[in-house]
Design an enzyme around this catalytic site. Structure first.
Site, PDB file in Angstrom:
ATOM      1  CE  LYS A 257     -18.960  -2.753   2.973  1.00  0.00           C
ATOM      2  NZ  LYS A 257     -18.329  -3.307   1.753  1.00  0.00           N
TER       3      LYS A 257
ATOM      4  NE  ARG B 219     -14.381   1.454   1.844  1.00  0.00           N
ATOM      5  CZ  ARG B 219     -15.659   1.487   1.439  1.00  0.00           C
ATOM      6  NH1 ARG B 219     -16.578   2.054   2.173  1.00  0.00           N
ATOM      7  NH2 ARG B 219     -15.993   0.937   0.307  1.00  0.00           N
TER       8      ARG B 219
ATOM      9  NE  ARG C  58     -22.527  -2.635  -6.632  1.00  0.00           N
ATOM     10  CZ  ARG C  58     -21.848  -2.404  -5.505  1.00  0.00           C
ATOM     11  NH1 ARG C  58     -22.290  -2.866  -4.360  1.00  0.00           N
ATOM     12  NH2 ARG C  58     -20.720  -1.743  -5.541  1.00  0.00           N
TER      13      ARG C  58
ATOM     14  NE  ARG D 132     -21.313   1.982  -6.393  1.00  0.00           N
ATOM     15  CZ  ARG D 132     -20.989   1.649  -5.145  1.00  0.00           C
ATOM     16  NH1 ARG D 132     -21.914   1.185  -4.317  1.00  0.00           N
ATOM     17  NH2 ARG D 132     -19.755   1.764  -4.700  1.00  0.00           N
TER      18      ARG D 132
ATOM     19  NE  ARG E  64     -15.437   0.213  -5.440  1.00  0.00           N
ATOM     20  CZ  ARG E  64     -16.576  -0.397  -5.749  1.00  0.00           C
ATOM     21  NH1 ARG E  64     -16.801  -0.813  -6.972  1.00  0.00           N
ATOM     22  NH2 ARG E  64     -17.495  -0.577  -4.832  1.00  0.00           N
TER      23      ARG E  64
HETATM   24  P1  AMP Z   1     -19.082   2.073  -1.021  1.00  0.00           P
HETATM   25  O1  AMP Z   1     -20.413   2.505  -1.515  1.00  0.00           O
HETATM   26  O2  AMP Z   1     -19.078   1.742   0.443  1.00  0.00           O
HETATM   27  O3  AMP Z   1     -18.455   0.988  -1.863  1.00  0.00           O
HETATM   28  O4  AMP Z   1     -18.107   3.353  -1.152  1.00  0.00           O
HETATM   29  C1  AMP Z   1     -17.861   3.958  -2.410  1.00  0.00           C
HETATM   30  C2  AMP Z   1     -16.621   4.840  -2.333  1.00  0.00           C
HETATM   31  O5  AMP Z   1     -16.810   5.868  -1.355  1.00  0.00           O
HETATM   32  C3  AMP Z   1     -15.342   4.141  -1.924  1.00  0.00           C
HETATM   33  O6  AMP Z   1     -14.708   3.467  -3.006  1.00  0.00           O
HETATM   34  C4  AMP Z   1     -14.514   5.330  -1.420  1.00  0.00           C
HETATM   35  O7  AMP Z   1     -14.025   6.118  -2.513  1.00  0.00           O
HETATM   36  C5  AMP Z   1     -15.577   6.173  -0.712  1.00  0.00           C
HETATM   37  N1  AMP Z   1     -15.699   5.779   0.725  1.00  0.00           N
HETATM   38  C6  AMP Z   1     -16.803   5.266   1.333  1.00  0.00           C
HETATM   39  N2  AMP Z   1     -16.559   5.067   2.633  1.00  0.00           N
HETATM   40  C7  AMP Z   1     -15.276   5.447   2.866  1.00  0.00           C
HETATM   41  C8  AMP Z   1     -14.427   5.449   4.007  1.00  0.00           C
HETATM   42  N3  AMP Z   1     -14.840   5.012   5.199  1.00  0.00           N
HETATM   43  N4  AMP Z   1     -13.159   5.914   3.846  1.00  0.00           N
HETATM   44  C9  AMP Z   1     -12.715   6.379   2.670  1.00  0.00           C
HETATM   45  N5  AMP Z   1     -13.450   6.379   1.551  1.00  0.00           N
HETATM   46  C10 AMP Z   1     -14.722   5.920   1.632  1.00  0.00           C
END
Ligand code: AMP
Length: 206
Positions: free
Chosen positions: A13, A88, A122, A153, A164
């Site tokens: 994404k 989400r 990653r 990360r 996740r």
């Molecule tokens: P990402 O970089 O999109 O994988 O997001 C990393 C982390 O940020 C996720 O595992 C959640 O802990 C938090 N996060 C990001 N976007 C959301 C969302 N829309 N709702 C809840 N938690 C989020």
């Protein structure tokens, strides 16, 4: 155009959103990046979100929804945006419809067994945020673009990845039904070369 990118963690994404937002000339808004930056700067949102990110769990809806509402009210998002990582949950999607209904939703589809290899491999540059797979790096600690330090990360460690993926299937996957019911969903196969995924996304929007 108001666009949403759906898809499991590791579907690509972020990479695709960067290319597609530049192509469409709309801001790329990643809630994950917003949280990581808030944590780095120790803001109140960052202090609240940190334990959820560390555990691989979703940050509570109320926190995310307020953050996105404020971000979309900014000038640069008036004519369109690309949301990466939001909504989400169905509650987040319903809230978004209340303040800024999206035009289209792209679901980037990749099977779980591919995602685990992508996520554990990653690496992200701490300087320019470039994202790479460790197998493609000549030196696994150095960014091939800017020479910055490349790291894994925190939430890409195997024990967190499982949480996740579980959160994705339980809480985010129902959005596929939500948006296909509104006739906004376009599904794109994410299990191919990044340049082909990009072409298919653009084609699905035409
Ligand atoms: P990402 O970089 O999109 O994988 O997001 C990393 C982390 O940020 C996720 O595992 C959640 O802990 C938090 N996060 C990001 N976007 C959301 C969302 N829309 N709702 C809840 N938690 C989020």
């Amino acid at each position: 155009m108001k666009l949403i990118f759906l898809g499991p963690p590791g579907a690509g994404k972020g990479t695709q959103a960067a290319g597609v937002s530049a192509h469409l000339r709309v801001p790329h808004i990643s809630t994950g990046d917003m949280f990581r930056s808030a944590i780095k700067n120790a803001t109140p949102v960052g202090l609240e979100a940190k334990r959820y990110l560390d555990a691989g769990e979703l940050v509570p809806d109320s926190v995310v929804i307020d953050m996105v509402r404020e971000r979309l009210a900014m000038d640069d998002a008036k004519d369109g945006y690309l949301l990466d990582g939001f909504p989400r949950t169905v509650d987040q999607a319903v809230a978004l419809d209340g303040f800024s209904e999206p035009d289209a939703v792209i679901d980037i589809d990749v099977p779980d067994e591919k995602l685990i290899g992508r996520l554990t491999g990653r690496r992200v540059c701490t300087k320019c945020s470039g994202t790479f797979h460790v197998s493609k790096l000549a030196d696994e600690h150095t960014c091939p673009i800017c020479g910055g330090e490349v790291r894994q990360r925190e939430d890409d460690r195997p024990e967190t990845i499982e949480t996740r993926l579980h959160a994705y299937h339980e809480q985010t996957e129902p959005l596929i039904g939500y948006y296909s019911g509104k006739d906004k969903l376009r599904r794109v196969n994410g299990d191919s070369r990044p340049e082909d995924v990009f072409k298919n996304i653009i084609a699905s929007l035409e």
